[in-house]
Design a protein around this motif. Structure first.
Motif, PDB file in Angstrom:
ATOM      1  N   ASP A 112       0.982  -1.054   0.019  1.00 15.57           N
ATOM      2  CA  ASP A 112       0.041   0.033  -0.012  1.00 15.57           C
ATOM      3  C   ASP A 112       0.783   1.152   0.109  1.00 15.57           C
ATOM      4  OD1 ASP A 112      -2.760   1.105   0.074  1.00 15.57           O
ATOM      5  OD2 ASP A 112      -1.940   1.994   2.131  1.00 15.57           O
ATOM      6  N   PHE A 113       1.980   1.496   0.928  1.00 13.01           N
ATOM      7  CA  PHE A 113       2.849   2.359   0.826  1.00 13.01           C
ATOM      8  C   PHE A 113       3.583   2.620  -0.537  1.00 13.01           C
ATOM      9  CE2 PHE A 113       7.095   4.005   1.196  1.00 13.01           C
ATOM     10  CZ  PHE A 113       7.040   5.223   1.829  1.00 13.01           C
ATOM     11  N   LEU A 114       3.957   1.553  -1.340  1.00 11.36           N
ATOM     12  CA  LEU A 114       4.364   1.527  -2.653  1.00 11.36           C
ATOM     13  C   LEU A 114       3.435   2.024  -3.605  1.00 11.36           C
ATOM     14  CD1 LEU A 114       6.522  -1.836  -2.998  1.00 11.36           C
ATOM     15  CD2 LEU A 114       7.648   0.534  -2.999  1.00 11.36           C
ATOM     16  N   PHE A 115       2.154   1.714  -3.539  1.00 14.02           N
ATOM     17  CA  PHE A 115       1.107   2.179  -4.379  1.00 14.02           C
ATOM     18  C   PHE A 115       0.920   3.664  -4.356  1.00 14.02           C
ATOM     19  CE2 PHE A 115      -3.383   3.071  -5.045  1.00 14.02           C
ATOM     20  CZ  PHE A 115      -3.434   2.671  -6.509  1.00 14.02           C
ATOM     21  N   LYS A 116       0.776   4.141  -2.916  1.00  8.85           N
ATOM     22  CA  LYS A 116       0.519   5.426  -2.731  1.00  8.85           C
ATOM     23  C   LYS A 116       1.745   6.508  -2.862  1.00  8.85           C
ATOM     24  CE  LYS A 116      -3.559   4.376   0.359  1.00  8.85           C
ATOM     25  NZ  LYS A 116      -3.837   4.373   1.786  1.00  8.85           N
ATOM     26  N   ARG A 117       3.149   5.964  -2.431  1.00  8.07           N
ATOM     27  CA  ARG A 117       3.818   6.867  -2.451  1.00  8.07           C
ATOM     28  C   ARG A 117       5.184   6.534  -3.259  1.00  8.07           C
ATOM     29  NH1 ARG A 117       5.264   8.866   3.689  1.00  8.07           N
ATOM     30  NH2 ARG A 117       6.667   9.978   2.316  1.00  8.07           N
ATOM     31  N   GLY A 118       5.149   5.390  -3.679  1.00  9.36           N
ATOM     32  CA  GLY A 118       6.411   4.845  -4.567  1.00  9.36           C
ATOM     33  C   GLY A 118       7.023   5.898  -5.443  1.00  9.36           C
ATOM     34  N   ARG A 119       6.049   6.414  -6.278  1.00  8.34           N
ATOM     35  CA  ARG A 119       6.437   7.442  -7.144  1.00  8.34           C
ATOM     36  C   ARG A 119       6.974   8.547  -6.582  1.00  8.34           C
ATOM     37  NH1 ARG A 119       2.854   3.949  -9.665  1.00  8.34           N
ATOM     38  NH2 ARG A 119       3.519   3.096 -11.966  1.00  8.34           N
ATOM     39  N   GLU A 120       7.034   8.955  -5.378  1.00  8.99           N
ATOM     40  CA  GLU A 120       7.719  10.059  -4.760  1.00  8.99           C
ATOM     41  C   GLU A 120       9.347   9.913  -4.942  1.00  8.99           C
ATOM     42  OE1 GLU A 120       6.134  10.476  -0.972  1.00  8.99           O
ATOM     43  OE2 GLU A 120       4.183  10.849  -1.456  1.00  8.99           O
ATOM     44  N   TYR A 121       9.766   8.577  -5.122  1.00  8.15           N
ATOM     45  CA  TYR A 121      10.996   8.211  -4.994  1.00  8.15           C
ATOM     46  C   TYR A 121      11.582   8.312  -6.512  1.00  8.15           C
ATOM     47  CZ  TYR A 121      10.052   6.809  -0.275  1.00  8.15           C
ATOM     48  OH  TYR A 121       9.577   6.828   1.041  1.00  8.15           O
ATOM     49  N   ASP A 122      12.809   8.769  -6.635  1.00  7.26           N
ATOM     50  CA  ASP A 122      13.267   8.612  -8.079  1.00  7.26           C
ATOM     51  C   ASP A 122      13.659   7.292  -8.431  1.00  7.26           C
ATOM     52  OD1 ASP A 122      13.456  11.619  -8.531  1.00  7.26           O
ATOM     53  OD2 ASP A 122      15.087  11.568  -7.102  1.00  7.26           O
ATOM     54  N   HIS A 123      14.089   6.576  -7.802  1.00  9.26           N
ATOM     55  CA  HIS A 123      14.254   5.117  -8.035  1.00  9.26           C
ATOM     56  C   HIS A 123      13.876   4.308  -6.784  1.00  9.26           C
ATOM     57  CE1 HIS A 123      17.624   7.801  -8.152  1.00  9.26           C
ATOM     58  NE2 HIS A 123      17.925   7.585  -9.466  1.00  9.26           N
ATOM     59  N   VAL A 124      13.500   2.843  -7.010  1.00 11.59           N
ATOM     60  CA  VAL A 124      13.153   1.791  -6.092  1.00 11.59           C
ATOM     61  C   VAL A 124      14.111   0.642  -6.468  1.00 11.59           C
ATOM     62  CG1 VAL A 124      11.351   0.637  -4.965  1.00 11.59           C
ATOM     63  CG2 VAL A 124      10.839   2.702  -5.919  1.00 11.59           C
TER      64      VAL A 124
END
Length: 395
Positions: A112-124
């Motif tokens: 859920d964290f990745l879905f909501k906020r994952g695109r706030e990071y330049d890379h995962v």
């Protein structure tokens, strides 16, 4: 620090056993000067049960922010049933997905964290292809995902559910040439941007074999194994090979010293010495004094402790059935591979009777690690991969 942001996703993190977890932590430590870095992981330290034995929430490890998400249910008590269903002929995709959920770590809040906020990071950056956070996490942020698969030949990698894991990420960071060839052969994913990155090895200048012997009461020559002691690591085969050799050749009074946590019973046999988990300094002291380091595991994408043994100038004995370890030993010119108990015995006797050969192999191993597995090269390669991810996001 300001700058590009990086989220590292790994099933366990911190003071936990496990090669992939140690790999992830060392990479985080080395990349932290270059990125605004965070870690997303679970609140478990035990991969067999996934018991939530740490507090969920924000934590700090080595000065890096760590988000620990709760494991909502432990590994299924009947996990083997799910495994058999997923691996049997004629199984369904639902069987495979049920296997992945049952294997764990089942942490939907992390997804859920990745879905909501994952695109706030330049890379995962995802570590380990096989687990729930990676399988279900990569599809949530594929355009900025980099995968460190730590893949090897095993039944699970043949499941269809893992196909997207190797095709969806923006880039893949392999550990060895052998791992990359295996993945390409299975998934035909050569189009995915990739590099052989691996990990760097830090060798302490202070390595004292005499100190290890005195502290732990080790006399005479010894073979050394460091790592998890369990079925998947080839430990039972190692015990059987060692006991067979010693029974047939009592003239060679050689101990087998084991360092690490035991998941199976260790034989109470003369010559086998189990020391449990040791501090890093003790491990390096043990490596300095061993006649040879033994790595019997077949299921490796990279063995950190094998690289450490070479870095310490010691020869390595590996199982010839391991494509990665046998291939690395051959490329390094720093180890000997056995097929069966007879060859194991012959190699041990050869190295004990000719210590100069072991020293020569060890020097070749140290040269190999110095050329290939250094932190400046590893960090530079990661920086290049992440720069490519950012460039393609901006295009």
């Amino acid at each position: 620090m300001s700058g590009p942001s990086l989220l590292v996703v790994v099933q366990r993190y911190g003071d936990v056993p496990g090669g992939a977890e140690a790999h992830a932590r060392s990479v985080v430590q080395r990349l932290s000067p270059h990125f605004a870095i965070e870690v997303a992981t679970t609140n478990s330290t035990d991969y067999l049960t996934w018991k939530g034995d740490l507090t969920a929430g924000l934590d700090r490890v080595d000065g890096v922010s760590v988000r620990r998400f709760p494991v909502e249910r432990p590994r299924a008590w009947n996990f083997k049933l799910y495994e058999r269903r997923a691996f049997r002929s004629g199984h369904t995709l639902e069987d495979e997905r049920a296997f992945i959920d049952a294997q764990g770590p089942y942490a939907p809040e992390l997804l859920d964290f990745l879905f909501k906020r994952g695109r706030e990071y330049d890379h995962v950056l995802f570590f380990t292809y096989i687990y729930y956070p990676t399988v279900l996490g990569i599809p949530l942020v594929p355009e900025r995902a980099v995968l460190v698969p730590t893949a090897h030949e095993e039944s699970a990698i043949g499941l269809a559910a893992y196909q997207p894991v190797f095709h969806a990420p923006r880039a893949i960071a392999y550990n060895t040439e052998e791992e990359r060839r295996m993945v390409w052969r299975r998934f035909r994913n050569e189009r995915v941007s990739n590099e052989i990155v691996g990990v760097g090895i830090d060798v302490p200048a202070d390595r004292n074999a005499a100190r290890f012997r005195e502290k732990h009461g080790i006399a005479g020559p010894y073979l050394l194994y460091v790592g998890r002691i369990g079925v998947s690591k080839g430990s039972r085969e190692l015990f059987a090979s060692y006991q067979s050799w010693r029974a047939s050749d009592p003239a060679h009074d050689v101990s087998l010293v084991l360092v690490g946590d035991a998941e199976i019973s260790v034989p109470r046999t003369s010559g086998i010495v189990h020391l449990g988990r040791l501090p890093e300094q003790d491990k390096w002291d043990a490596l300095a004094g061993c006649a040879a380091f033994v790595m019997p595991s077949l299921l490796e994408s990279l063995s950190l402790v094998t690289l450490e043994a070479w870095a310490a100038g010691r020869p390595v004995i590996v199982d010839a059935r391991s494509p990665v370890l046998a291939g690395m030993a051959r490329r390094a010119g720093a180890g000997l591979a056995y097929r069966g108990r007879a060859e194991f015995a012959e190699i041990c006797e050869l190295l004990l009777d000719r210590p100069e050969l072991g020293d020569r192999l060890g020097r070749s191993g140290a040269d190999f690690v110095g050329r290939t597995y250094t932190w400046p090269r590893v960090v530079e390669t990661y920086l290049d991969l992440f720069a490519e991810v950012r460039a393609r996001l901006a295009a």
